[in-house]
Write a protein that holds these residues in place. Structure first.
Motif, PDB file in Angstrom:
ATOM      1  N   MET A 149      15.405  -1.792  21.716  1.00  0.00           N
ATOM      2  CA  MET A 149      15.434  -0.331  21.618  1.00  0.00           C
ATOM      3  C   MET A 149      14.179   0.165  20.892  1.00  0.00           C
ATOM      4  SD  MET A 149      18.201   2.036  19.614  1.00  0.00           S
ATOM      5  CE  MET A 149      17.831   3.737  19.234  1.00  0.00           C
ATOM      6  N   MET A 150      13.458   1.100  21.521  1.00  0.00           N
ATOM      7  CA  MET A 150      12.251   1.650  20.907  1.00  0.00           C
ATOM      8  C   MET A 150      12.603   2.645  19.804  1.00  0.00           C
ATOM      9  SD  MET A 150       9.286   4.047  22.637  1.00  0.00           S
ATOM     10  CE  MET A 150       8.965   2.932  23.993  1.00  0.00           C
ATOM     11  N   ILE A 151      11.958   2.500  18.652  1.00  0.00           N
ATOM     12  CA  ILE A 151      12.084   3.458  17.560  1.00  0.00           C
ATOM     13  C   ILE A 151      10.704   4.045  17.296  1.00  0.00           C
ATOM     14  CG2 ILE A 151      12.673   3.822  15.136  1.00  0.00           C
ATOM     15  CD1 ILE A 151      14.466   1.352  15.294  1.00  0.00           C
ATOM     16  N   LYS A 152      10.592   5.374  17.408  1.00  0.00           N
ATOM     17  CA  LYS A 152       9.324   6.020  17.061  1.00  0.00           C
ATOM     18  C   LYS A 152       9.418   6.606  15.657  1.00  0.00           C
ATOM     19  CE  LYS A 152       7.733   7.302  21.696  1.00  0.00           C
ATOM     20  NZ  LYS A 152       7.229   8.410  22.551  1.00  0.00           N
ATOM     21  N   PRO A 153       8.372   6.389  14.847  1.00  0.00           N
ATOM     22  CA  PRO A 153       8.391   6.993  13.508  1.00  0.00           C
ATOM     23  C   PRO A 153       8.187   8.502  13.595  1.00  0.00           C
ATOM     24  CG  PRO A 153       6.256   5.985  13.929  1.00  0.00           C
ATOM     25  CD  PRO A 153       7.132   5.634  15.104  1.00  0.00           C
ATOM     26  N   GLN A 154       8.582   9.206  12.552  1.00  0.00           N
ATOM     27  CA  GLN A 154       8.371  10.646  12.514  1.00  0.00           C
ATOM     28  C   GLN A 154       6.895  10.961  12.285  1.00  0.00           C
ATOM     29  OE1 GLN A 154      11.039  12.570   9.719  1.00  0.00           O
ATOM     30  NE2 GLN A 154      12.474  12.974  11.384  1.00  0.00           N
ATOM     31  N   SER A 155       6.448  12.056  12.877  1.00  0.00           N
ATOM     32  CA  SER A 155       5.060  12.479  12.720  1.00  0.00           C
ATOM     33  C   SER A 155       4.811  12.972  11.293  1.00  0.00           C
ATOM     34  CB  SER A 155       4.724  13.580  13.720  1.00  0.00           C
ATOM     35  OG  SER A 155       5.577  14.697  13.536  1.00  0.00           O
ATOM     36  N   LEU A 156       3.532  13.041  10.949  1.00  0.00           N
ATOM     37  CA  LEU A 156       3.124  13.529   9.636  1.00  0.00           C
ATOM     38  C   LEU A 156       2.891  15.035   9.674  1.00  0.00           C
ATOM     39  CD1 LEU A 156       0.418  10.853   8.711  1.00  0.00           C
ATOM     40  CD2 LEU A 156       2.824  10.869   8.027  1.00  0.00           C
ATOM     41  N   LYS A 157       2.880  15.636   8.485  1.00  0.00           N
ATOM     42  CA  LYS A 157       2.426  17.018   8.350  1.00  0.00           C
ATOM     43  C   LYS A 157       1.589  17.114   7.075  1.00  0.00           C
ATOM     44  CE  LYS A 157       6.623  18.656   5.972  1.00  0.00           C
ATOM     45  NZ  LYS A 157       7.212  17.304   5.786  1.00  0.00           N
ATOM     46  N   ARG A 158       0.788  18.164   6.994  1.00  0.00           N
ATOM     47  CA  ARG A 158      -0.041  18.345   5.803  1.00  0.00           C
ATOM     48  C   ARG A 158       0.839  18.399   4.568  1.00  0.00           C
ATOM     49  NH1 ARG A 158      -5.324  19.600   6.746  1.00  0.00           N
ATOM     50  NH2 ARG A 158      -5.573  20.484   4.656  1.00  0.00           N
ATOM     51  N   GLY A 159       0.403  17.747   3.517  1.00  0.00           N
ATOM     52  CA  GLY A 159       1.188  17.684   2.288  1.00  0.00           C
ATOM     53  C   GLY A 159       2.008  16.414   2.154  1.00  0.00           C
ATOM     54  N   ASP A 160       2.117  15.645   3.256  1.00  0.00           N
ATOM     55  CA  ASP A 160       2.851  14.378   3.196  1.00  0.00           C
ATOM     56  C   ASP A 160       2.079  13.341   2.386  1.00  0.00           C
ATOM     57  OD1 ASP A 160       5.030  15.208   4.640  1.00  0.00           O
ATOM     58  OD2 ASP A 160       4.407  14.303   6.533  1.00  0.00           O
ATOM     59  N   THR A 161       2.806  12.327   1.948  1.00  0.00           N
ATOM     60  CA  THR A 161       2.209  11.230   1.183  1.00  0.00           C
ATOM     61  C   THR A 161       2.094   9.985   2.046  1.00  0.00           C
ATOM     62  OG1 THR A 161       3.040  12.037  -0.939  1.00  0.00           O
ATOM     63  CG2 THR A 161       2.517   9.693  -0.814  1.00  0.00           C
ATOM     64  N   ILE A 162       0.914   9.382   2.005  1.00  0.00           N
ATOM     65  CA  ILE A 162       0.627   8.144   2.722  1.00  0.00           C
ATOM     66  C   ILE A 162       0.592   6.991   1.718  1.00  0.00           C
ATOM     67  CG2 ILE A 162      -1.305   6.886   3.772  1.00  0.00           C
ATOM     68  CD1 ILE A 162       0.166   8.359   5.816  1.00  0.00           C
ATOM     69  N   GLY A 163       1.220   5.885   2.072  1.00  0.00           N
ATOM     70  CA  GLY A 163       1.145   4.682   1.257  1.00  0.00           C
ATOM     71  C   GLY A 163      -0.002   3.804   1.724  1.00  0.00           C
ATOM     72  N   ILE A 164      -0.720   3.217   0.782  1.00  0.00           N
ATOM     73  CA  ILE A 164      -1.841   2.335   1.113  1.00  0.00           C
ATOM     74  C   ILE A 164      -1.493   0.916   0.683  1.00  0.00           C
ATOM     75  CG2 ILE A 164      -4.264   1.810   0.686  1.00  0.00           C
ATOM     76  CD1 ILE A 164      -4.754   4.769   0.279  1.00  0.00           C
ATOM     77  N   LEU A 165      -1.561  -0.007   1.647  1.00  0.00           N
ATOM     78  CA  LEU A 165      -1.215  -1.409   1.427  1.00  0.00           C
ATOM     79  C   LEU A 165      -2.413  -2.312   1.676  1.00  0.00           C
ATOM     80  CD1 LEU A 165       2.197  -2.081   3.238  1.00  0.00           C
ATOM     81  CD2 LEU A 165       1.783  -1.763   0.796  1.00  0.00           C
ATOM     82  N   ALA A 166      -2.397  -3.481   1.033  1.00  0.00           N
ATOM     83  CA  ALA A 166      -3.349  -4.557   1.342  1.00  0.00           C
ATOM     84  C   ALA A 166      -2.529  -5.819   1.587  1.00  0.00           C
ATOM     85  CB  ALA A 166      -4.332  -4.766   0.195  1.00  0.00           C
ATOM     86  N   PRO A 167      -1.965  -5.963   2.795  1.00  0.00           N
ATOM     87  CA  PRO A 167      -1.064  -7.090   3.063  1.00  0.00           C
ATOM     88  C   PRO A 167      -1.755  -8.390   3.405  1.00  0.00           C
ATOM     89  CG  PRO A 167      -1.125  -5.638   4.953  1.00  0.00           C
ATOM     90  CD  PRO A 167      -2.037  -5.034   3.929  1.00  0.00           C
ATOM     91  N   ALA A 168      -3.099  -8.388   3.419  1.00  0.00           N
ATOM     92  CA  ALA A 168      -3.843  -9.595   3.797  1.00  0.00           C
ATOM     93  C   ALA A 168      -4.849  -9.940   2.694  1.00  0.00           C
ATOM     94  CB  ALA A 168      -4.522  -9.379   5.145  1.00  0.00           C
TER      95      ALA A 168
END
Length: 308
Positions: A1-20
């Motif tokens: 089953m395909m799951i699409k994430p919700q779109s962003l809007k201005r003011g949203d918070t982005i997480g920054i990862l370094a998984p490698a």
């Protein structure tokens, strides 16, 4: 089953990862201005600045950051700082139910390919193959087109790739509509024999790579061919193979190697896409439906997000 994430809007918070691997911190800092221009706030993973040999922290630390970002209700999307090596080391320990129950945007490429594969197979979540912060966006010569395609995260929109982007060469003619999977060839090949082995059956397969001489590309494509992965695929999108040149006097060319295996697979295929370790690097969603036409030299990618 395909799951699409919700779109962003201005003011949203982005997480920054370094998984490698550890990202270039100067480039990472420079990339934040771009995120601010998009109207986004930033939250760093606790261990983004850690170093453990060629890894950005221990496996436990990188796994903790990944889990915490998906759990954090404030974080609406995750963008990887860079690639290198290390995501496969944590794949078996990821809580995929946690991700399935907290779906959100995940954006990256290169070594992040292993996360794209494992998360899609275990959850059905659409993720994004696109330029990363320290590796691409934070460079002083970052291409405007690489930045432009982050806009697909803000509203559902299809992406139509034509020769307006780059010259495309037809390797095998045909028309096909299928789900897109894949990414970095080295990571795809490394999935074979694991619980996260790539499923290419009736799917369009994207491949790209960097710094692998033709003999190594030959070995990987041959392994995928013998494993049935090329014959099972519905078609092929050949991205950028940056600096994949011979280091020895006697060698097949990269073109000869790729064409040999693609023609043996005998499925619709085009090469020349600015997707991968190149500039510009066009971001595209993985796990979505794609319409592929060699007669039109056109590929239409379904939107990767749902509207809020």
């Amino acid at each position: 089953m395909m799951i699409k994430p919700q779109s962003l809007k201005r003011g949203d918070t982005i997480g920054i990862l370094a998984p490698a691997s550890p990202p270039n911190q100067e480039n990472l800092e420079r990339s934040l201005e771009f995120l601010r221009e998009l109207g986004l706030n930033v939250k760093f993973g606790q261990h983004v600045k850690n170093e453990y040999g060629y890894l950005a922290g221990t496996d436990e630390e990188r796994l903790e950051d990944l889990h915490n970002m998906f759990l954090d209700k404030e974080v609406k999307g995750i963008i990887c700082a860079g690639g290198g090596y290390g995501t496969a080391r944590i794949a078996a320990e990821i809580d995929y139910d946690l991700i399935k129950n907290n779906p959100k945007i995940l954006w990256g490429y290169s070594d992040i390919t292993f996360l794209h594969m494992s998360i899609y197979q275990q959850t059905g979540l659409v993720t994004f193959h696109g330029p990363m912060l320290a590796s691409d966006i934070g460079k002083e010569d970052a291409h405007a087109l690489s930045k432009q395609y982050f806009q697909q995260l803000f509203e559902p929109k299809t992406i139509t790739y034509t020769e307006e982007f780059s010259a495309l060469q037809v390797l095998v003619e045909g028309e096909v509509e299928a789900i897109l999977v894949g990414g970095n060839l080295s990571l795809i090949t490394s999935s074979l024999g694991t619980p996260f082995e790539i499923d290419t059956k009736d799917k369009l397969l994207l491949i790209e790579d960097i710094n692998e001489e033709p003999r190594a590309v030959d070995r990987m494509l041959n392994q995928l061919y013998m494993a049935g992965k090329l014959k099972e695929a519905a078609g092929f999108i050949i991205g950028d193979f940056n600096n994949c040149v011979p280091e020895r006097e006697k060698s097949l060319t990269l073109e000869e190697v790729i064409e040999h295996y693609i023609q043996k697979a005998a499925k619709p295929a085009m090469k020349g896409f600015n997707i991968g370790h190149c500039s510009p690097n066009i971001g595209v969603p993985l796990g979505v439906n794609v319409k592929f036409s060699t007669s039109k030299k056109q590929v239409i990618f379904e939107s990767g997000v749902d509207s809020v």
